[in-house]
Scaffold this motif. Structure first.
Motif, PDB file in Angstrom:
ATOM      1  N   GLU A  12      -5.495   4.511  -3.186  1.00 48.69           N
ATOM      2  CA  GLU A  12      -4.120   4.003  -3.202  1.00 48.69           C
ATOM      3  C   GLU A  12      -4.006   2.696  -2.409  1.00 48.69           C
ATOM      4  O   GLU A  12      -3.321   1.760  -2.836  1.00 48.69           O
ATOM      5  N   ALA A  13      -4.673   2.665  -1.254  1.00 49.22           N
ATOM      6  CA  ALA A  13      -4.635   1.446  -0.444  1.00 49.22           C
ATOM      7  C   ALA A  13      -5.246   0.290  -1.228  1.00 49.22           C
ATOM      8  O   ALA A  13      -4.731  -0.831  -1.227  1.00 49.22           O
ATOM      9  N   LEU A  14      -6.346   0.593  -1.912  1.00 43.53           N
ATOM     10  CA  LEU A  14      -7.000  -0.444  -2.719  1.00 43.53           C
ATOM     11  C   LEU A  14      -6.078  -0.908  -3.837  1.00 43.53           C
ATOM     12  O   LEU A  14      -5.933  -2.109  -4.079  1.00 43.53           O
ATOM     13  N   GLU A  15      -5.428   0.062  -4.485  1.00 47.61           N
ATOM     14  CA  GLU A  15      -4.536  -0.287  -5.592  1.00 47.61           C
ATOM     15  C   GLU A  15      -3.419  -1.231  -5.133  1.00 47.61           C
ATOM     16  O   GLU A  15      -3.165  -2.262  -5.762  1.00 47.61           O
ATOM     17  N   MET A  29       0.842  -1.209   0.000  1.00 45.40           N
ATOM     18  CA  MET A  29       0.000   0.000   0.000  1.00 45.40           C
ATOM     19  C   MET A  29       0.875   1.256   0.000  1.00 45.40           C
ATOM     20  O   MET A  29       0.582   2.226  -0.691  1.00 45.40           O
ATOM     21  N   GLN A  30       1.981   1.203   0.770  1.00 48.98           N
ATOM     22  CA  GLN A  30       2.879   2.361   0.797  1.00 48.98           C
ATOM     23  C   GLN A  30       3.491   2.586  -0.582  1.00 48.98           C
ATOM     24  O   GLN A  30       3.649   3.720  -1.030  1.00 48.98           O
ATOM     25  N   MET A  31       3.812   1.497  -1.281  1.00 53.73           N
ATOM     26  CA  MET A  31       4.376   1.636  -2.627  1.00 53.73           C
ATOM     27  C   MET A  31       3.360   2.268  -3.577  1.00 53.73           C
ATOM     28  O   MET A  31       3.724   2.994  -4.505  1.00 53.73           O
ATOM     29  N   ALA A  32       2.071   1.961  -3.335  1.00 53.88           N
ATOM     30  CA  ALA A  32       1.034   2.534  -4.190  1.00 53.88           C
ATOM     31  C   ALA A  32       0.688   3.964  -3.783  1.00 53.88           C
ATOM     32  O   ALA A  32      -0.180   4.589  -4.386  1.00 53.88           O
ATOM     33  N   GLY A  33       1.329   4.463  -2.727  1.00 50.27           N
ATOM     34  CA  GLY A  33       1.141   5.854  -2.361  1.00 50.27           C
ATOM     35  C   GLY A  33       0.236   6.097  -1.169  1.00 50.27           C
ATOM     36  O   GLY A  33      -0.064   7.245  -0.834  1.00 50.27           O
TER      37      GLY A  33
END
Lengths: 281, 289, 433
Positions: free
Chosen positions: C231-234, C208-212
């Motif tokens: 972003e968490a979903l992504e 999730m951190q990588m997705a922002g």
């Protein structure tokens, strides 16, 4: 007659087969542990499992015994377990005898209470007992462990010995009491020898309980010189990185030896002849 | 000074005293603290806690894991206790046979009981490992499976795999206790039965089993209590996973208490465990005392 | 009569108990020091530091208690509640946030020498600094996590060099996933990372951190969940798709810890993996035949984002409930300034012994210059690393709800969006306490 001998031989063969099958399954993980303890680090995990190490080594044992605090842990565990065992056997003998031989008010209540108190998950006991030990000034002593383990062993030990005493006829003690023995003498000289198999079981149980315990050992002891085996082995596993599984497995292997050895010597008291002799004598 | 009579009246209590004092201080007291805690709202933020009555128990309904863990726990306890008892009895009967080398077997089979659990659990993890585990290796070479099985990762196999370890761990204890009981059955009883023409099976049913009854009750009650509360095995092997497939009330309580520091809620779960266990065992206990 | 006889076993017992009591320490200040070191060289470093310190400060004794990583929070809480809190305690990040929330750590902002404080890397300062800006800990040794790949398997699959973006990563993983034995079951997966036990939540958070997504945010004086953000979903969806959509990571990954995944990497079951920097040494020790066949690389970046790595120091704290805060601070300052005379402080040596980092700029320079080639991606990762979510509820949330949810999502037993929403509500409910 011949048929009889053959069935007997067949039966013996069956018994061996059964014993070997049981031992094979029960010892399976243990043999794997021994095998691992003889492997150098790079052989611990192999794509195809390997029972016999390609380069067997005793380095793990050498390192364990010379470079770690394992010998200290081992000595502490022996001390704690032996004293726990003595305490539990003595206290449970009296308690079990009382529940078995006397009819008194509250007997059933006591019997049930002893069982019920161990129905609570141990994790909830840690903080209250830690606080208690801290207030008694017993933190970081072996005495705190002995008190705790001795007590944890009591429910089983008391009930087990009560069960044994129940199977021993009361006639023998009664005649001894008439001859002028006190109750305690009758218990020690007549009942206890007859209950030898029960005592052996209880002793072994208490020893193993103290030997195995982790949760309270971790909480009550703090410094390296006071730590026991289970805690020491757990600390060796660390979080990640170069964990020396060979040394840990070697440590677990050595940890099995005392109880097995003790039982090897104690088990002759499991034999019927001992009690039979006492009954007849 | 007490009279002889008074003394003998007090004797049962005197004999029990050391046992009771220790149990009261080391077991009963913390249990009472625990029960009291279950009525507070004590957690890491409110270490003192105020009285909230049964609120923690009502919260159990909000936590789907609780019911799931309760079901798993009953399943786990039932199968492990049954497995330990049946296999332990079989082993005890074998060890009781008069064959050479029985002393060696008696000592060797203790190992699962005495080996440090945390390390043995690691060995089991390796045995069960999907790619390099020896169990898959053996089963594959015997042609029993074609592809590797991830024993602890599949919902279908995880619980049974953990149960197998639980049974493995407990067999020696049951076997030794029953062996001790078998040893105290007077040989004359069997001899008399033999003369009456009874076969092995008949002797077993009419002599062995009745003689084992008292001890068996105790063993079953105690193994039920211990296995119901057993947490370290599952804690080390799976931490309750995959998902919640092997989540037990004992591991759940541990997580609530020592990871989440929700002391009162953990205590409420523990009280429920106590009640369930009492229902399971006290019926039996009343029969043997 | 009989009374005396029965006494005998008791006497034996009492004698035994007496023997087991420890010697009473002489009257001086004793600093209780909880730490989690287990590697022999690390233990030696601390022993040496303690001895050195005690020589220079004869009035102070340091009493060490080693606690295991998994049991450290329980141990510390037990000690605090039992009225025997240590003076210094080591913490990992999630534990730190939990104990910070209950005010367990003393403010050491003014006790740390300015020079030392200024040397802390920003990523380390982020961990030891409270939301109000005060510092309540000393960053200590800590790892970074990055990706690994098998160069031989890459060549076999006709791939060049490690992927740099998520798209490239999925393509590579697909090309690397195959049935090498022809028995109808895939035995070489493109990718794997640990999902067993606490790993499940740690790696999920990193996705999730990588997705922002920051995963949790500190807003208006309180912590709120960010799990409902796109972003968490992504990030979550990407992780789940690796198993459910692309099949490049096995569903059985849920039972693998760092060591299982490392073994799978060595044995060729995983062509790429995500794992901690300490694994470099493990592979070097255990798989000499793989020498030159593998390397580490920085985590690939999500679309339109900079790469993010996981990494954080463990921390040393002076405990609020300790009785000797002054002596405790004195020891820690000593630990971070003195050494064995080779230019490294004891704090540096501790990190070196574990093959990880001490989170100061001096040490980073030292690592860049002296660490082996294989470790350099992990050195690089220090500068782009993000700690685990620092919310005080994170540990509870992870253990009670998230671990099982992540494993279930990966195995396709729970739908991603709905589960995330439920987790979001759970986390905020814990924040509300």
């Amino acid at each position: 007659m011949i048929g009889n001998r053959r069935t007997k031989r067949l039966k013996t063969a069956g018994v061996y087969l059964g014993l070997i099958a049981f031992s094979a399954v029960l010892l399976f993980p243990f043999l794997w542990m021994i095998s691992t303890s003889l492997k150098p680090d790079h052989e611990v995990f192999t794509q195809v499992p390997r029972w016999i190490p390609q380069e067997p080594t005793l380095d793990n044992y050498r390192n364990l015994l010379t470079r770690t605090s394992y010998p200290t842990y081992f000595r502490n565990s022996i001390l704690v377990s032996v004293i726990t065992t003595l305490a539990a056997v003595v206290i449970a003998s009296f308690a079990g005898y009382s529940l078995s031989r006397f009819r008194f008010r509250g007997r059933r209540g006591v019997g049930i209470l002893i069982l019920v108190v161990q129905m609570f998950p141990a994790v909830l006991l840690v903080i209250p007992l830690f606080t208690l030990m801290q207030q008694l000034g017993l933190l970081n002593t072996h005495l705190s462990l002995i008190i705790a383990y001795g007590t944890f062993a009591l429910p089983f030990s008391t009930w087990m010995l009560k069960g044994y005493f129940d199977t021993i006829p009361t006639a023998l003690e009664e005649s001894a009491l008439i001859d002028g023995c006190t109750r305690t003498q009758a218990l020690r000289q007549i009942v206890l020898p007859l209950a030898a198999p029960g005592l052996v079981t209880v002793a072994l149980f208490s020893f193993v309980l103290a030997w195995q315990e982790y949760l309270f050992a971790l909480a009550f002891t703090r410094t390296e010189p006071m730590r026991t085996l289970t805690v020491g082995l757990a600390l060796m596993q660390g979080q990640h990185g170069r964990i020396s599984w060979g040394e840990i497995m070697a440590g677990a292997f050595i940890a099995c030896i005392p109880a097995v050895l003790i039982f090897t010597f104690l088990q002759r008291y499991l034999v019927q002849g001992f009690t039979q002799g006492a009954v007849k004598g | 000074m007490l009279s002889q009579r008074q003394r003998s009246k007090l004797l049962p209590y005197i004999y029990l005293l050391p046992c009771l004092i220790l149990i009261a201080a080391i077991l009963l007291y913390p249990v009472l603290v625990g029960i009291y805690t279950s009525l507070l709202d004590r957690d890491m933020y409110t270490m003192e806690g105020v009285f909230v009555g049964l609120r923690n128990f009502r919260r159990l309904a909000d936590e789907p894991v609780f019911l799931l863990a309760l079901g798993n726990t009953l399943w786990w306890t039932g199968t492990v206790v049954a497995g330990q008892y049946v296999l332990g009895l079989m082993l005890a009967l074998l060890l009781n046979e008069d064959v050479r080398g029985r002393f060696v077997f008696r000592a060797l089979i203790l190992v699962p009981w005495v080996v440090p659990l945390a390390v043995a659990a690691v060995a089991w993890k390796w045995i069960y490992a999907e790619y390099y585990g020896i169990l898959n290796h053996i089963l594959r070479s015997l042609g029993i499976i074609r592809h590797n099985v991830a024993w602890l990762a599949n919902h279908e196999t995880a619980m049974w795999s953990v149960i197998a370890v639980g049974i493995w761990k407990g067999i020696p204890f049951v076997a030794i206790v029953l062996l001790a009981a078998l040893q105290s059955i007077p040989r004359e009883e069997y001899e008399a039965a033999m003369i009456d023409g009874a076969g092995n099976l008949q002797s077993f049913i009419h002599i062995t089993l009745p003689n084992l009854r008292g001890i068996s009750f105790i063993v079953i009650v105690l193994t039920t209590i211990w296995n119901f509360n057993q947490f370290d095995l599952t804690h080390i092997l799976t931490r309750g996973g995959p998902g919640n497939a092997t989540q037990l009330l004992s591991t759940y309580t541990y997580q609530l208490f020592f990871s989440a520091f929700q002391f009162s809620f953990a205590a409420a779960v523990a009280v429920v465990m106590l009640v369930v266990l009492m229902c399971l065992t006290v019926i039996y206990v009343r029969r043997i005392i | 009569m009989s009374g005396r006889r029965t006494l005998r076993p008791w006497l034996v017992l009492l004698a035994g108990l007496g023997l087991s009591l420890p010697m009473q320490a002489a009257a001086q200040t004793t600093v209780d020091f909880f730490h989690m070191t287990w590697i022999p060289d690390m233990i030696q470093t601390i022993d040496d530091a303690v001895e050195h310190f005690e020589q220079e400060n004869p009035g102070i004794r340091i009493q060490q208690t080693r606690v295991s990583w998994t049991d450290a929070p329980a141990q510390l809480m037990t000690s605090i509640m039992g009225g025997a809190a240590p003076d210094i305690a080591q913490a990992n990040t999630t534990m730190l946030a939990q104990f910070r929330a209950i005010g367990a750590y003393a403010d050491v902002t003014d006790a740390i020498p300015a020079e030392l404080r200024e040397s802390f890397l920003p990523a380390a300062l982020a961990v030891v600094q409270r939301p109000d800006g005060r510092i309540d800990g000393y960053p200590s040794e800590g790892a970074t996590w990055a990706f690994f790949y098998r160069q031989d398997l890459f060549e076999e699959a006709g791939l060049e060099g490690p992927p740099e973006t998520w798209d490239e990563f999925v393509d590579a993983a697909l090309a690397l996933t195959k049935d090498t034995t022809g028995d109808g079951a895939i035995d070489q997966f493109g990718f794997g990372h640990p999902v067993q036990a606490e790993n499940a939540v740690e790696y999920w958070a990193s996705w999730m951190q990588m997705a922002g997504s920051p995963v949790v945010r500190f807003e208006d004086d309180r912590w709120v969940s960010d799990l409902d953000s796109p972003e968490a979903l992504e990030g979550t969806q990407f992780m789940v798709d690796l198993v459910q959509e692309h099949g490049v990571m096995p569903a059985t990954i849920v039972d693998m810890d760092w060591e299982d995944v490392t073994n799978g990497f060595i044995f060729g079951n995983f062509a790429m993996m995500w794992n901690g920097g300490w694994v470099v040494g493990v592979i070097q020790d255990r798989a000499t035949e793989l020498e030159g066949q593998w390397a580490g690389f920085l985590p690939p970046a999500a679309e339109g984002r900079e790469p993010v790595a996981r990494g954080f120091p463990t921390t040393f704290h002076v405990m609020q409930a300790g009785r000797n805060q002054e002596a405790a601070t004195q020891f820690l300052n000593f630990f971070y300034s003195e050494g064995r005379g080779n230019g490294l402080t004891y704090a540096d040596e501790l990190a070196l012994a574990a093959n990880v980092f001490n989170w100061t700029d001096d040490y980073l320079e030292f690592a860049q210059e002296t660490y082996a080639e294989e470790l350099q991606p992990f050195v690089e990762a220090v500068e782009i690393s993000v700690p685990l979510p620092m919310s005080p509820a994170w540990q509870q949330f992870a253990e009670l709800y998230a671990r099982s949810a992540v494993q279930d999502m990966l195995q396709g037993r729970r739908p991603v969006e709905e589960t995330l929403q439920q987790l979001h509500e759970r986390l905020n409910a814990l924040h509300a306490r």
